[in-house]
Design an enzyme around this catalytic site. Structure first.
Site, mmCIF file in Angstrom:
data_model
loop_
_atom_site.group_PDB
_atom_site.id
_atom_site.type_symbol
_atom_site.label_atom_id
_atom_site.label_comp_id
_atom_site.label_asym_id
_atom_site.label_seq_id
_atom_site.Cartn_x
_atom_site.Cartn_y
_atom_site.Cartn_z
ATOM 1 N N HIS A 180 0.479 -1.087 -0.605
ATOM 2 C CA HIS A 180 0.419 -0.671 -0.240
ATOM 3 C C HIS A 180 1.350 1.618 0.335
ATOM 4 O O HIS A 180 1.872 1.490 1.159
ATOM 5 C CB HIS A 180 -1.146 0.178 0.663
ATOM 6 C CG HIS A 180 -2.047 -1.436 0.981
ATOM 7 N ND1 HIS A 180 -3.130 -1.758 1.786
ATOM 8 C CD2 HIS A 180 -2.735 -1.174 -0.109
ATOM 9 C CE1 HIS A 180 -3.890 -2.665 2.159
ATOM 10 N NE2 HIS A 180 -3.756 -2.087 0.478
ATOM 11 N N GLU A 183 1.133 4.157 3.013
ATOM 12 C CA GLU A 183 1.705 3.548 4.742
ATOM 13 C C GLU A 183 3.196 3.647 4.342
ATOM 14 O O GLU A 183 4.041 2.623 4.298
ATOM 15 C CB GLU A 183 1.209 1.926 4.626
ATOM 16 C CG GLU A 183 -0.042 1.804 4.307
ATOM 17 C CD GLU A 183 -0.595 0.644 4.559
ATOM 18 O OE1 GLU A 183 -0.192 -0.189 4.089
ATOM 19 O OE2 GLU A 183 -2.355 0.681 4.359
ATOM 20 N N HIS A 304 2.652 -3.511 7.138
ATOM 21 C CA HIS A 304 1.342 -2.537 6.617
ATOM 22 C C HIS A 304 1.538 -0.737 7.494
ATOM 23 O O HIS A 304 2.221 -1.614 9.053
ATOM 24 C CB HIS A 304 0.336 -3.049 6.258
ATOM 25 C CG HIS A 304 -0.193 -3.942 5.089
ATOM 26 N ND1 HIS A 304 -0.891 -3.388 4.321
ATOM 27 C CD2 HIS A 304 0.233 -4.554 4.571
ATOM 28 C CE1 HIS A 304 -0.548 -4.350 3.621
ATOM 29 N NE2 HIS A 304 -0.574 -5.521 3.197
ATOM 30 N N GLU A 379 1.071 -4.691 10.752
ATOM 31 C CA GLU A 379 -0.003 -3.262 10.723
ATOM 32 C C GLU A 379 0.872 -2.420 11.894
ATOM 33 O O GLU A 379 0.430 -2.316 12.151
ATOM 34 C CB GLU A 379 -1.349 -3.120 11.476
ATOM 35 C CG GLU A 379 -2.146 -4.163 10.021
ATOM 36 C CD GLU A 379 -2.846 -3.376 8.846
ATOM 37 O OE1 GLU A 379 -2.512 -2.039 8.671
ATOM 38 O OE2 GLU A 379 -3.482 -4.093 7.824
HETATM 39 O O1 0X9 Z 1 -6.803 -3.608 3.638
HETATM 40 C C1 0X9 Z 1 -5.720 -3.931 4.239
HETATM 41 O O2 0X9 Z 1 -5.232 -5.039 3.293
HETATM 42 C C2 0X9 Z 1 -5.167 -4.062 5.695
HETATM 43 N N1 0X9 Z 1 -5.496 -3.051 5.950
HETATM 44 S S1 0X9 Z 1 -4.743 -1.267 5.997
HETATM 45 O O3 0X9 Z 1 -4.671 -0.334 6.405
HETATM 46 N N2 0X9 Z 1 -3.094 -1.776 5.357
HETATM 47 O O4 0X9 Z 1 -4.956 -0.969 4.227
HETATM 48 C C3 0X9 Z 1 -5.204 -5.667 5.905
HETATM 49 C C4 0X9 Z 1 -4.908 -6.790 5.084
HETATM 50 C C5 0X9 Z 1 -5.017 -7.628 6.154
HETATM 51 N N3 0X9 Z 1 -3.138 -7.742 6.062
HETATM 52 C C6 0X9 Z 1 -2.668 -8.446 5.088
HETATM 53 N N4 0X9 Z 1 -3.277 -9.667 4.337
HETATM 54 N N5 0X9 Z 1 -1.796 -8.331 4.797
HETATM 55 ZN ZN ZN Z 2 -1.875 -1.882 4.168
#
Ligand code: 0X9
Ligand code: ZN
Length: 423
Positions: A180, A183, A304, A379
């Site tokens: 992302h 981030e 993330h 995160e």
């Molecule tokens: O929404 C997402 O992809 C992730 N949260 S974020 O706020 N960074 O966008 C969380 C998803 C779970 N994480 C992974 N599968 N790596």
């Molecule tokens: Zn993310």
């Protein structure tokens, strides 16, 4: 007719302005935290998230009583608040001018070589030159790796760290960050881990460096990262065009339960799953690269931000992994280790329940499709109640963030070892 030509000219000029290096501005955009206290209110917020092309939801809307941050343009503020008031949805203003916050962020990009790489956020070019310099400073111990190419033809550059110490057939650990774009703390932390593995004199870190082969990709989405520096600090996705909108969410594009839940088919959405699994060249090539290492890699990690969570599969279903007891054990020791240095509190659990359903993510792919039995997502800082948009972590927190995560990694890797996953 003349109106159309006028509009056309304005659009061209805007496009020209942006291609000439001007950044998207967010003057008087506000950031609100909103909170739905029952199912009806949640459904309403969800509808706003799905249908509005002017509101930017920084968190997915999925849970009752879970705060989500929303960026609201100035001309939408009164309607937005009216809808919330009429429906009795709680809100709180956390930033009254997003532009001011973003300018602070842009000022934290290192503009010249600093003595401390982790005292500011770095550009993609800086990180890539640094990675290349490591390969020449540590010949034989550091090898450049390429997880493929991006849509704009950048390399998805990384390093393999495998120290020459006579040990053969070391188990592999894969670390991917920056999928992302906005981030920024994620690539900053990944580069800190690389540096620590090569230079730390701490005994436990030396052990990590010497016992394992590390595959570290700090920028899984290099086009997006560059775009956050040059044009739009709030950019999340890739940069492949889809009609009038750009990019897919590369953490919804992996070939695992693709677009089944917690993802969107709307190309303008922040969680657009892409036109098909692997439609993003970054994901297609990176997943191929991960596939090629599946007999070596025993632990997959994804960085993330934000909210201070440690997450494990699954994201696509509430079903828990068959080795969930092991996941819980590793999770517990890692959280404890993270908190030791600065009392930082992480929470989490399985993705689906701990945060929200999200199909097509990298850790689900690693866990369900490659046979890598241990896959975690961090995160990073700040925590969810941080007073701001969540991306503007002050640069003086890069080091503490990375230090406590390295503490967490030491504990995580040891526990994964104790449980026999590296055998
Ligand atoms: O929404 C997402 O992809 C992730 N949260 S974020 O706020 N960074 O966008 C969380 C998803 C779970 N994480 C992974 N599968 N790596
Ligand atoms: Zn993310």
């Amino acid at each position: 007719m003349s109106l159309n030509i006028g509009l056309f000219l304005i659009l061209c000029l805007t496009a020209l302005a942006l291609t000439n290096g001007e950044r998207v501005r967010f003057d008087n955009y506000r950031v609100y935290e909103v909170n739905a206290s029952n199912r009806e209110k949640l459904a309403l917020l969800k509808q706003m998230e799905d249908t509005s092309d002017s509101l930017l939801f920084l968190d997915g809307v999925h849970k009752i009583n879970r705060t989500v941050k929303v960026v609201v343009p100035p001309h939408k503020v009164s309607d937005f608040l009216l809808v919330l008031d009429v429906n009795d949805i709680d809100y709180n203003l956390v930033e009254k001018d997003l532009q001011t916050a973003l300018e602070k962020d842009y000022n934290q990009i290192a503009t010249r070589a600093t003595t401390d790489q982790w005292s500011a956020y770095q550009t993609l070019d800086f990180h890539y030159s640094w990675l290349r310099s490591l390969a020449s400073s540590y010949p034989g111990n550091v090898t450049l790796i390429e997880g493929g190419k991006s849509y704009e033809k950048r390399s998805i550059l990384g390093v393999k760290i495998s120290l020459h110490n006579g040990k053969k057939q070391k188990p592999g650990i894969f670390l991917e960050a920056g999928i992302h774009a906005r981030e920024w703390i994620a690539p900053a932390t990944a580069t800190y881990v690389i540096d620590a593995l090569l230079t730390s004199t701490d005994e436990q870190v030396r052990e990590l460096a010497e016992t394992y082969e590390w595959y570290i990709i700090p920028h899984a989405n290099p086009d997006g990262y560059v775009y956050t520096h040059t044009t739009n600090r709030m950019w999340r996705k890739t940069r492949q065009p889809y009609g009038s909108c750009y990019g897919a969410d590369p953490n919804r594009n992996w070939n695992v339960s693709w677009n089944t839940v917690g993802a969107s088919s709307n190309p303008c959405s922040e969680t657009f799953a892409g036109s098909a699994a692997n439609s993003e060249i970054e994901v297609k090539s990176l997943s191929r690269y991960v596939d090629s290492l599946k007999s070596v890699v025993k632990l997959y990690i994804s960085f993330h931000s934000f909210s201070q969570y440690l997450l494990y599969p699954n994201g696509d279903t509430p079903e828990l992994p068959d080795n969930v007891k092991d996941y819980e054990q590793v999770y517990n020791v890692t959280l404890k280790a993270i908190s030791k240095r600065y009392d930082t509190v992480y929470t989490g659990g399985n993705i689906y329940d701990a945060i929200y359903p999200a199909a097509g993510s990298s850790v689900d792919y690693a866990y369900s499709k490659t046979g890598i039995r241990m896959a975690f997502c961090f995160e990073l800082r700040p925590n969810g109640s941080f007073n701001g948009n969540g991306m503007e972590l002050p640069a003086d927190q890069i080091r503490p963030t990375a230090e406590e995560i390295l503490d967490g990694l030491v504990a995580m890797v040891n526990e994964v070892k104790v449980l026999g996953y590296f055998d």
